[in-house]
Design a protein around this motif. Sequence first.
Motif, PDB file in Angstrom:
ATOM      1  N   PRO A 265       0.810  -1.222   0.000  1.00  0.00           N
ATOM      2  CA  PRO A 265       0.000   0.000   0.000  1.00  0.00           C
ATOM      3  C   PRO A 265       0.842   1.270   0.000  1.00  0.00           C
ATOM      4  CG  PRO A 265      -0.843  -1.578   1.599  1.00  0.00           C
ATOM      5  CD  PRO A 265       0.480  -2.078   1.155  1.00  0.00           C
ATOM      6  N   SER A 266       1.995   1.226   0.670  1.00  0.00           N
ATOM      7  CA  SER A 266       2.878   2.401   0.704  1.00  0.00           C
ATOM      8  C   SER A 266       3.476   2.666  -0.670  1.00  0.00           C
ATOM      9  CB  SER A 266       3.983   2.185   1.738  1.00  0.00           C
ATOM     10  OG  SER A 266       3.436   1.893   3.015  1.00  0.00           O
ATOM     11  N   LEU A 267       3.832   1.604  -1.389  1.00  0.00           N
ATOM     12  CA  LEU A 267       4.349   1.772  -2.747  1.00  0.00           C
ATOM     13  C   LEU A 267       3.284   2.378  -3.655  1.00  0.00           C
ATOM     14  CD1 LEU A 267       6.623   1.240  -4.835  1.00  0.00           C
ATOM     15  CD2 LEU A 267       5.584  -1.008  -5.224  1.00  0.00           C
ATOM     16  N   SER A 272       1.058   6.987  -6.658  1.00  0.00           N
ATOM     17  CA  SER A 272      -0.030   7.919  -6.946  1.00  0.00           C
ATOM     18  C   SER A 272       0.365   9.359  -6.659  1.00  0.00           C
ATOM     19  CB  SER A 272      -1.264   7.552  -6.119  1.00  0.00           C
ATOM     20  OG  SER A 272      -1.036   7.795  -4.739  1.00  0.00           O
ATOM     21  N   GLY A 273       1.369   9.570  -5.798  1.00  0.00           N
ATOM     22  CA  GLY A 273       1.797  10.914  -5.461  1.00  0.00           C
ATOM     23  C   GLY A 273       2.804  11.517  -6.417  1.00  0.00           C
ATOM     24  N   THR A 274       3.227  10.770  -7.421  1.00  0.00           N
ATOM     25  CA  THR A 274       4.227  11.286  -8.352  1.00  0.00           C
ATOM     26  C   THR A 274       3.620  12.119  -9.468  1.00  0.00           C
ATOM     27  OG1 THR A 274       4.100   9.253  -9.664  1.00  0.00           O
ATOM     28  CG2 THR A 274       5.779   9.341  -7.948  1.00  0.00           C
ATOM     29  N   ALA A 275       2.300  12.101  -9.604  1.00  0.00           N
ATOM     30  CA  ALA A 275       1.664  12.785 -10.729  1.00  0.00           C
ATOM     31  C   ALA A 275       0.427  13.524 -10.259  1.00  0.00           C
ATOM     32  CB  ALA A 275       1.297  11.785 -11.826  1.00  0.00           C
ATOM     33  N   ASP A 276       0.008  14.496 -11.063  1.00  0.00           N
ATOM     34  CA  ASP A 276      -1.199  15.242 -10.795  1.00  0.00           C
ATOM     35  C   ASP A 276      -2.410  14.324 -10.900  1.00  0.00           C
ATOM     36  OD1 ASP A 276      -3.533  17.155 -12.096  1.00  0.00           O
ATOM     37  OD2 ASP A 276      -2.307  18.184 -10.603  1.00  0.00           O
ATOM     38  N   ALA A 282      -3.524   7.423 -16.342  1.00  0.00           N
ATOM     39  CA  ALA A 282      -2.398   7.021 -17.188  1.00  0.00           C
ATOM     40  C   ALA A 282      -1.298   6.378 -16.356  1.00  0.00           C
ATOM     41  CB  ALA A 282      -1.858   8.239 -17.942  1.00  0.00           C
ATOM     42  N   VAL A 283      -0.982   6.985 -15.212  1.00  0.00           N
ATOM     43  CA  VAL A 283       0.076   6.440 -14.355  1.00  0.00           C
ATOM     44  C   VAL A 283      -0.292   5.047 -13.862  1.00  0.00           C
ATOM     45  CG1 VAL A 283       1.272   6.739 -12.151  1.00  0.00           C
ATOM     46  CG2 VAL A 283       0.928   8.704 -13.661  1.00  0.00           C
TER      47      VAL A 283
END
Length: 339
Positions: A265-267, A272-276, A282-283
């Motif tokens: 879950p942390s990964l 999810s926090g790397t992109a808007d 898409a991510v």
Amino acid sequence: MLPDLPLANIDSRAFGAFMLTVPLVALFAARALAGLTGGNVSIANAYLADISDDADRSVNFGKMAVASNLGFVFGPALAGLLGAVGMGEVFTVVAALLISVMACLIIAFGLPDSTPCVLGADPEHVNVRKLFGQAQKECFSMPAARKLSLAEILMLPSMKLLLAVYFLVFFAFNLFYVAFPVYATTGIHWSLSEIGVYFAAMGLMMALVQGPILARISERCSERQRVLGGSIVLALSFPFFASGSTLMIYIGTALLAVGNGVMWPSLLAILSGTADRSVQGAVQGFAGSAGAVASIAGLLLGGAVYQWFGSGVFLISAALIAACFGLSLRIAPQRTQGS
């Protein structure tokens, strides 16, 4: 039930000799359709990322994992109960159909849209609602974001590392999931009921870790720390499966539940926090594709690797997770916030 009509005799070096029948074709078609609709997991992850704040992102992904693991516990149990009655195969398939229809109805009528509300240009615009103490929140809808290519996705902060870890975790677990039932049956001679009880116990352990335990750990450790610590515990768990002792296998399962329940879950939260929010689909889609490729490779190679190395396949899974730890050391301590 479909008629067991033969269609063709297949004899090849790659797949061996077998008869192609109508039920077998239907099974292949069903699996292909399941693959085509397999992107729903990526969409669910993107939706969860949209509605989660940074503070509770990991906990929310943990809750989703809890739901998945409980499904893996109760699903086989229900299938076993239905299979014990007459025409069990038909009842099991019908039950799966009804559960899928129920999920579709919940999504269609019970799941709200995750489109974020954006404040207007003038938040101080006079409105009579202010007189009654209600919040001022004039909203409009954002236009659809431009689709990102794979090259643009890979340019996001730490994305190459995260996708590599994503791939290796899926690959390691699919080697394990393919090899362990064969090992349990032929290597340590477990019965089918013992194997069923084992996987039910594994699911319950994972649900416990990814629920209350993860919530407590999240208050004390950052997402990166949880990925690093979880990957260490997860890598240490796999050698226990090669011992052949039931006690050692269950100890390894407990370690596996802790490691995976804290790390995974942390990964997903870091990913999810790397992109808007506008490009979460898409991510998550590209990450799901990496996981699908790893799953295919693991499923194809798991049996062959077990045939070559026996229980040594679990040491290979441990090495793959250890590689995840090495890659995770390079993830930036502070992830970029796009929301």
